[in-house]
Design a protein around this motif. Structure first.
Motif, mmCIF file in Angstrom:
data_model
loop_
_atom_site.group_PDB
_atom_site.id
_atom_site.type_symbol
_atom_site.label_atom_id
_atom_site.label_comp_id
_atom_site.label_asym_id
_atom_site.label_seq_id
_atom_site.Cartn_x
_atom_site.Cartn_y
_atom_site.Cartn_z
ATOM 1 N N ALA A 72 8.502 -10.008 17.021
ATOM 2 C CA ALA A 72 7.822 -11.134 16.364
ATOM 3 C C ALA A 72 8.008 -10.694 14.766
ATOM 4 C CB ALA A 72 7.705 -12.273 17.350
ATOM 5 N N ILE A 73 7.376 -10.211 14.352
ATOM 6 C CA ILE A 73 7.276 -9.705 13.256
ATOM 7 C C ILE A 73 8.711 -9.415 12.966
ATOM 8 C CG2 ILE A 73 6.592 -8.043 11.912
ATOM 9 C CD1 ILE A 73 3.825 -7.622 13.180
ATOM 10 N N VAL A 121 1.088 -6.404 22.598
ATOM 11 C CA VAL A 121 1.834 -5.907 21.719
ATOM 12 C C VAL A 121 2.979 -6.390 20.900
ATOM 13 C CG1 VAL A 121 1.402 -4.370 20.770
ATOM 14 C CG2 VAL A 121 -0.555 -5.266 21.951
ATOM 15 N N ALA A 122 4.031 -5.651 21.753
ATOM 16 C CA ALA A 122 5.416 -5.570 21.774
ATOM 17 C C ALA A 122 6.194 -7.228 21.745
ATOM 18 C CB ALA A 122 6.427 -4.760 23.692
ATOM 19 N N LEU A 146 7.456 -14.968 6.076
ATOM 20 C CA LEU A 146 6.899 -14.222 5.383
ATOM 21 C C LEU A 146 5.195 -14.053 5.102
ATOM 22 C CD1 LEU A 146 7.112 -11.344 3.464
ATOM 23 C CD2 LEU A 146 7.479 -12.452 1.356
ATOM 24 N N ASP A 147 4.632 -14.650 4.964
ATOM 25 C CA ASP A 147 3.423 -14.816 5.051
ATOM 26 C C ASP A 147 2.894 -14.161 6.557
ATOM 27 O OD1 ASP A 147 2.801 -15.865 2.817
ATOM 28 O OD2 ASP A 147 2.908 -17.989 2.865
ATOM 29 N N VAL A 148 2.917 -14.852 7.171
ATOM 30 C CA VAL A 148 2.843 -13.884 8.828
ATOM 31 C C VAL A 148 3.259 -12.436 9.014
ATOM 32 C CG1 VAL A 148 3.294 -14.290 11.100
ATOM 33 C CG2 VAL A 148 3.011 -16.807 10.141
ATOM 34 N N HIS A 194 3.110 -18.410 15.928
ATOM 35 C CA HIS A 194 2.353 -18.405 17.528
ATOM 36 C C HIS A 194 1.985 -17.093 17.603
ATOM 37 C CE1 HIS A 194 0.711 -22.800 15.970
ATOM 38 N NE2 HIS A 194 1.729 -23.358 15.772
ATOM 39 N N VAL A 195 3.191 -16.587 17.863
ATOM 40 C CA VAL A 195 2.782 -15.440 19.111
ATOM 41 C C VAL A 195 2.675 -13.928 17.973
ATOM 42 C CG1 VAL A 195 4.561 -14.338 19.955
ATOM 43 C CG2 VAL A 195 5.612 -16.090 20.111
ATOM 44 N N VAL A 196 2.933 -13.999 17.335
ATOM 45 C CA VAL A 196 2.560 -13.070 16.217
ATOM 46 C C VAL A 196 1.287 -12.875 16.025
ATOM 47 C CG1 VAL A 196 2.477 -12.101 13.854
ATOM 48 C CG2 VAL A 196 4.247 -12.309 14.744
ATOM 49 N N LEU A 197 0.316 -13.889 15.998
ATOM 50 C CA LEU A 197 -1.175 -14.373 15.901
ATOM 51 C C LEU A 197 -1.536 -14.216 16.937
ATOM 52 C CD1 LEU A 197 -0.578 -17.547 12.984
ATOM 53 C CD2 LEU A 197 -0.807 -15.039 12.510
#
Length: 480
Positions: free
Chosen positions: A373-374, A367-368, A397-399, A357-360
């Motif tokens: 998170a990635i 951005v940071a 991995l999908d995210v 949820h953080v990445v999306l």
């Protein structure tokens, strides 16, 4: 006071006359005088005399009368701790007296009742807890500021009385020996935390609830809902206190033994950290990363990295010796088999969902946080695959792969780096896996193929880092 003294004089003279008559007839009354009934009767007479000294109907109070009333209140504390209803009622009435010194003294006595009351005096402790809360709610802050002036008037006061000591007394009641007192104190502390009272008072309530929950003195679910609601409070200090309490609660759950009773609130708490991480709270993001990669130091991925580093430093070591040096570290991790390990894998899955949820999140100001998170999701995919959690590793991995086509220019390179790391580390682990048909090996193989396939179109567009991963893999295969 004169009436009380006259009663005591009459009782004393009566006892002396009875003793004189008995001695004249050669009898002894010690056994009858020391009978529990007589002692209880004398105790009741003394309490009634002290209660009569406290005259709440009087509108005027001289200095001598005030000193007598303060001394009477201080003397009523001991019978109140033992559960005497008359003494306890006098303290409760004194806490509502028109004179400030008497109110403060009565509240200090009630604190002693709550903290030092007899274990059988449950009703007295309950009354003390509720009366102290009513004093806080009534806005009698002038009565709770200090007791220095009253302490100067009487040295027999039980303890100092301030808002901080009243709050600490209510917090101490949360660990009372009786469940009824615990529940009453918990309801009060939760009301303080959720209420619209002073900010420092609410912050203190959050700190108390967090400390007791981390010490396992109260169930986490009791305070979890209060913490989550307060993270959206209008006051910034309250939000910060609630967020810190929520993070501390999740970290303590992760450090302790995970059971079926704890898993439900733990999953809710982990998911509630995602909004805090998106807002830039580093502690929340760090906790999610810790949960997602908690076994990174003991799994096969880290073992291969340690073994490879050791093998590369030995210049005279043969390939067979290097493989033998790497293999024991590689097989250090194992699939989860105990209930605690399975619970931690479930908690890792919740952390992966929260990081997703953080990445999306499409907020440009995060951005940071998204790039961090990635990177964490890439490590979580490796750890989950090594533990045999195929579904969790694929979700992570999908995210990460979605970041390869992200709209932000700073997120795409971070995703390329994370994907390349997954491709290289999975290849390094698979080279030394003893059982290629195991569940962990299958999960790692799927990760490796997916990451390499995702890097191919990025490398075709001219990205050198995406090209470096398959190139290094080919060179390693050629060298072998």
């Amino acid at each position: 006071l004169k009436v009380a003294c006259s009663k005591l004089v009459v009782v004393t003279l009566t006892v002396k006359i009875m003793v004189a008559i008995a001695s004249r007839h050669g009898l002894s009354l010690n056994s009858s005088i020391d009978h529990p009934y007589h002692r209880q009767h004398q105790h009741a007479l003394a309490v009634d005399a002290l209660v009569e000294v406290l005259d709440p109907t009087s509108a005027h109070c001289s200095s001598g009368r005030l000193a007598s009333q303060l001394a009477a209140l201080a003397a009523l504390v001991a019978p109140s701790c033992k559960g005497d209803p008359s003494a306890l009622e006098a303290l409760v009435v004194g806490s509502q007296h028109w004179h400030a010194d008497l109110r403060r003294t009565a509240l200090a006595g009630l604190q002693c009742v709550v903290r030092e009351g007899h274990r059988k005096a449950v009703a007295a402790r309950l009354t003390g807890v509720r009366t102290l809360f009513e004093a806080l709610q009534s806005g009698a802050n002038d009565d709770l500021l200090s007791l220095q002036q009253s302490a100067a008037n009487s040295s027999k006061l039980p303890s100092a009385c301030s808002e901080a000591t009243v709050l600490q007394t209510l917090a101490a009641a949360l660990t009372d020996a009786h469940s009824a007192v615990q529940e009453a104190a918990l309801d009060i502390v939760l009301q303080i935390a959720r209420g619209e009272g002073p900010t420092q008072r609410r912050i203190f309530a959050f700190e108390v609830l967090s400390k007791l929950a981390c010490q396992s003195k109260i169930p986490p679910l009791w305070s979890l809902q209060c913490f989550i609601q307060a993270t959206k409070d209008w006051h910034v200090e309250v939000r910060q206190a609630a967020s810190a309490a929520l993070v501390a609660l999740v970290q303590n759950i992760h450090r302790g033994e995970l059971s079926h009773e704890v898993m439900a609130p733990a999953a809710i708490a982990v998911c509630s950290l995602a909004p805090l991480a998106r807002q830039g709270l580093s502690e929340a993001l760090g906790t999610l990363v810790l949960l997602a990669t908690f076994a990174a130091k003991t799994n096969a991925v880290s073992g291969v990295m340690e073994g490879s580093a050791a093998a590369s430093t030995a210049s005279k070591t043969t390939a067979a010796e290097a493989g033998a040096a790497v293999r024991p570290a590689t097989l250090r991790g194992s699939l989860p088999c105990s209930p605690s390990d399975l619970a931690r894998e479930a908690l890792r899955s919740c952390a992966v969902d929260a990081l997703s949820h953080v990445v999306l999140d499409s907020d440009p100001s995060s951005v940071a946080v998204r790039t961090a998170a990635i990177s964490a999701l890439a490590k979580a995919a490796l750890c989950s695959a090594q533990s045999g959690s195929y579904e969790a590793s694929q979700r992570a991995l999908d995210v990460v792969l979605k970041g390869l086509v992200d709209w932000h220019a700073a997120v795409r390179p971070a995703a390329v780096t994370a994907t390349a790391e997954v491709a290289q580390e999975t290849a390094r682990v698979l080279e030394h896996f003893a059982e290629q048909d195991s569940l962990a090996a299958s999960s790692l193989l799927v990760l490796h193929r997916s990451s390499v396939a995702a890097l191919t179109p990025v490398a075709q567009e001219g990205d050198q880092e995406a090209l470096q991963a398959p190139t290094s893999l080919c060179l390693r295969q050629h060298a072998q």
